[in-house]
Design an enzyme around this catalytic site. Sequence first.
Site, PDB file in Angstrom:
ATOM      1  N   ASP B  27       0.853  -1.171   0.000  1.00 16.79           N
ATOM      2  CA  ASP B  27       0.000   0.000   0.000  1.00 16.79           C
ATOM      3  C   ASP B  27       0.905   1.241   0.000  1.00 16.79           C
ATOM      4  OD1 ASP B  27      -2.379   1.522   0.281  1.00 16.79           O
ATOM      5  OD2 ASP B  27      -1.984   1.688   2.435  1.00 16.79           O
ATOM      6  N   ASP B  29      -0.328   5.259   0.751  1.00 16.12           N
ATOM      7  CA  ASP B  29      -0.691   6.206   1.825  1.00 16.12           C
ATOM      8  C   ASP B  29      -0.654   5.504   3.178  1.00 16.12           C
ATOM      9  OD1 ASP B  29      -1.981   8.795   0.472  1.00 16.12           O
ATOM     10  OD2 ASP B  29      -2.763   7.077  -0.644  1.00 16.12           O
TER      11      ASP B  29
END
Lengths: 309, 309
Positions: B27, B29
């Site tokens: 991922d 953010d």
Amino acid sequence: MNATYLSSLSKEDLKRFVDSFDTVLTDCDGVLWVENNAIEGSPEVLKKLRELGKKVFYVTNNSTKDRKDYVSKCLKLNYQATEEEIVSTAYLVANYLKSINFRKKAFLIGSAGFAKELDLAGVKYVGFGPDPMPEGLTTLGSLEGGLESLLEPDVGAVLLGFDPHFSYPKMVKAASYLSDPNCLYIVTNTDERFPVSSRLIYPGTGSMVAAISACAARDPLVVGKPNPYVAEAVSKIHPLDPKRTLMIGDRANSDVLLGANCGFRTLLVLTGVTSLDDVDKWKKSSDPEDKKLIPDFYLNKLGDFLQLL
Amino acid sequence: MNATYLSSLSKEDLKRFVDSFDTVLTDCDGVLWVENNAIEGSPEVLKKLRELGKKVFYVTNNSTKDRKDYVSKCLKLNYQATEEEIVSTAYLVANYLKSINFRKKAFLIGSAGFAKELDLAGVKYVGFGPDPMPEGLTTLGSLEGGLESLLEPDVGAVLLGFDPHFSYPKMVKAASYLSDPNCLYIVTNTDERFPVSSRLIYPGTGSMVAAISACAARDPLVVGKPNPYVAEAVSKIHPLDPKRTLMIGDRANSDVLLGANCGFRTLLVLTGVTSLDDVDKWKKSSDPEDKKLIPDFYLNKLGDFLQLL
């Protein structure tokens, strides 16, 4: 709850039914009118019920008008009404805040009628009106810090009703205020759509509540139907005997469910949101929550009641 | 899934763990960066993993950028990246529509990066940009007919990603298009909030999805995590052996759940949305859905991995 077609009752059973209640709580949108037009026959039924000695209350989840506006609308569409008979959610929220002696400011996501009820109750509020994204703050990176300065101090409640200016900055502010667990979160209702006559879908307050509850990760206090709070408010003006109270509505998950929650008899009319197909689905369901959505009686439209009275 | 603290493993177990995967889905953010700042130590860990021969993909639910923009952001923050390694949801939606040979127009609720991906895929769209309430149409009564003329013909899909201009007219239009059961409803992700460093809460796409799903009374196709669709998309470029794939993320209900849904190993980092308190809650829960949210391993921050490698 077995969804009996009211017109199929024998004369004797009908008389017994009509004699069985002395108070009528009726929904407005989708039962008495659609937007600015009365639904044919509904005014005559309400008039007749009053002549038979029934006490009538208008119980609406719609938060866009204050009680004065509702009285005007009722009179214009041939419904007798006094302010005391109007139980509207904006009024209920304002009245609730007054009753708990709320002294902070409220952040209001709502329309002019809601603001007016807060004014009448002496509740201070911020946030009313358009609140679009500020120029230049349209990417998330640029948001940081850009909106923080727009938060007001001393906000102790987020109030949510129908707001045609619902926007992302309002979502940011509501969720940020609500990150303080002491900040109240009160909504007028959770109806997802308005019953309207056009091919357009008009999202209701419930859709905005879904957005705010998701980002705030909190559940609101709902003052409107199906929450019994609305019935408590009526009973302060006029004592309610649940067994002798009839709730009329077009929406199962607010009107019929309120009836189920309060022990009222319920009459569903098919001029609004809920259809007979929906009712059949709930009859077949094994979920006890679905069973609560089945009305005691139904009619195609409230006006059909007239010839039965 | 037992949420082992990675730093507590013995040297041998650590080596076994690092040897056990050859592909890393990470991922962005809350793992690699918060807004425009790299999280300390994360670039070095990614660099080291590549040196150890691991294949890396950036799997983000964020729909605000196109893949070119992501490559630029990666390079700027010291992460090596090619367009092929960026698996972003706006790209996935555009690619999906291309793959089904979608020829109608899409109604887009989304930001500039999403629009750019649609342009690149040759998908026509309407609705992009600000869409505030028209002057004078601020009460529900006045809405009737006022917005109907604004509906476009030939819209066959409603696409929803993060949109800073989310507004009531957009809600009306989306719900109205979606009342046609043939109209597709595709959303990038359902993350309710962004991981940001300010005291403000920034609602994410999931909050907007909650609103549209409520008023449209429909569930969307979610292309982003935790939907396995995102892993299928990666596997078209690079075959994935689930048992030899590690998913790294900061959000249990997207990143860890994707791992559970696909059979990947999972590593939670605590620099974003999910906290160790959340994990403890799920450990105590008897709901099997909660169990899926428990990662195999966790670290306070990805950078802590470096000394273990």
